[in-house]
Design an enzyme around this catalytic site. Sequence first.
Site, short mmCIF file in Angstrom:
data_model
loop_
_atom_site.label_atom_id
_atom_site.label_comp_id
_atom_site.label_asym_id
_atom_site.label_seq_id
_atom_site.Cartn_x
_atom_site.Cartn_y
_atom_site.Cartn_z
N GLU B 44 -4.29 -5.32 -1.99
CA GLU B 44 -4.91 -4.15 -2.62
C GLU B 44 -6.02 -3.60 -1.72
O GLU B 44 -6.85 -4.37 -1.22
CB GLU B 44 -5.49 -4.57 -3.98
CG GLU B 44 -6.05 -3.43 -4.81
CD GLU B 44 -6.63 -3.90 -6.15
OE1 GLU B 44 -6.87 -5.12 -6.30
OE2 GLU B 44 -6.81 -3.06 -7.04
N LYS B 117 -1.99 2.46 -9.91
CA LYS B 117 -2.40 1.37 -10.80
C LYS B 117 -2.61 1.87 -12.23
O LYS B 117 -3.42 2.77 -12.46
CB LYS B 117 -3.68 0.75 -10.25
CG LYS B 117 -4.17 -0.50 -10.93
CD LYS B 117 -5.36 -1.07 -10.11
CE LYS B 117 -5.89 -2.37 -10.66
NZ LYS B 117 -6.93 -2.94 -9.76
N CYS B 154 -2.78 -5.63 -8.95
CA CYS B 154 -3.87 -6.49 -9.42
C CYS B 154 -3.98 -6.56 -10.95
O CYS B 154 -3.15 -7.21 -11.57
CB CYS B 154 -5.18 -6.06 -8.78
SG CYS B 154 -6.45 -7.37 -8.81
#
Lengths: 295, 295
Positions: B44, B117, B154
Amino acid sequence: MAAPFTIGLIQMAPEKTVAASLEKAAGRIEAAAKAGANVVCLPELFATPYFCRTQDHDAFNLAEPIPGPTTTAMAEAAKAAGVVVVAPLFERRGPGCYQNSLAVLDPDGNHAGVYRKMHIPHDPGFEEKFYFAPGDLGFKTFQTPFGPIGTLICWDQWFPEAARATALLGASVIFYPTAIGWHPSEKAEYGETQRDCWITIQRSHAIANGLYVAAVNRVGTEGSGEGYGETLEFWGSSFVADPSGRIVVQAGITAEDILLAEINPQTIETTRRHWPFLRDRRIDAYAGLGKLYGE
Amino acid sequence: MAAPFTIGLIQMAPEKTVAASLEKAAGRIEAAAKAGANVVCLPELFATPYFCRTQDHDAFNLAEPIPGPTTTAMAEAAKAAGVVVVAPLFERRGPGCYQNSLAVLDPDGNHAGVYRKMHIPHDPGFEEKFYFAPGDLGFKTFQTPFGPIGTLICWDQWFPEAARATALLGASVIFYPTAIGWHPSEKAEYGETQRDCWITIQRSHAIANGLYVAAVNRVGTEGSGEGYGETLEFWGSSFVADPSGRIVVQAGITAEDILLAEINPQTIETTRRHWPFLRDRRIDAYAGLGKLYGE
């Protein structure tokens, strides 16, 4: 903040008759209560053999209505011990409609409610779609005098959707009465991976939802001439995971046992404040979960 | 049945400048390709410090459009190495609209697509809601020349909904580029539990969905006078889990590394035939997942 309470997990094998299984279970409930349990859970279909090892039309004779002999006996045991009992059973709704269910029985001996297994497995030795219509009550959390408990049954444990839906209804702990074991022919090659998958997926529900998970399995070998098909070795290993997924207590693979664990609402609160997954869910974007596959 | 392919996971720390980080990443991509990788994933926000340790208005200067310097450099690296590259970056959509994104770059140097995300964390040291608007593209599986890959980032890894939605779009592997680590003050008491939760939840996605999971974390300590707030120790530990949740390869906690693993569609097929969870989902009963809490 609500007070902590204690759960009891009865890892056991059935006796040769339902009456004997009920007597055994009542004794274990009493023992768990004396050791401090407030809410006691029995394994899936605890009072009978795991007849789903084969497709046998006569096995439908094992089914009972709710209320019926099993729930009446377990309600009496709950009242005698002053605990909540989660009592799984083969439920007869009516001619041709049978389900894999559990009754939640309160310390006053009343019926608090029923959960009917939503996800039904079917593969060699676990031929449940032959016996059970899928649950029609949806996911459930029961408000007991000691605290809110969620209930799911066995195969439900592989579906994160079921744990999440139950958690969102306010459960502090999800009970998974279970009947899972090894095919003797597979055990050497796949057995440890299968058992580890089963532990891992349930620990993950504790982590994802910040609550306790209690897996309550059968134990012992069934089969070898007793009817109902090939042999299965139920792997026991009942356990409780805390809201961080840590196993706080676990039974062995072959022996009956009674496990106790504390359910602490403050631990749930603290865990969810620090890893606030419930804050960040994208409920606008989960439409894909309503499809079996594809766009 | 589609042919197996090989993934490469680049566990790395950024260099002091974006240009140096891009050069380092290009070298690692080349090395992974030479070792046999077909699809390579970076951590990330790999090209920059993990600036989300604090709320710093000047840190928005690190953002780039797509296409932009980072995706152009990674597209060139993908083409030079003949691989697919999953390249996370701080995306600038326009004035005041920034996201935590990744670009998928094909072996011909073309852009295959973007994932943004969906689940954005925010807690001390991971102050991402200050920087990133939540993703607006939903969940994604990309059809690469080697096979279908899913991408999440994540914090998405804590949400079973995200893994399921991605799996149902046909992914054989879900990549999780990640920036997770320890607060030094918490490490002794909570560190091992936190890392174990992180591994367990991702293994559970492999099990629940019968596919491969690849977690690609940053490594090394950031902070201590370099700006962007307090110190974080990224815990590395990048790994690949197979469709039974077994870790087939894992990096260490402190060192950069390149991991390789095979993605075998036959293993996915066999796993899902034996534990057919996708057959038994109750898509009629998941309405509760569309709520944040309660009935």
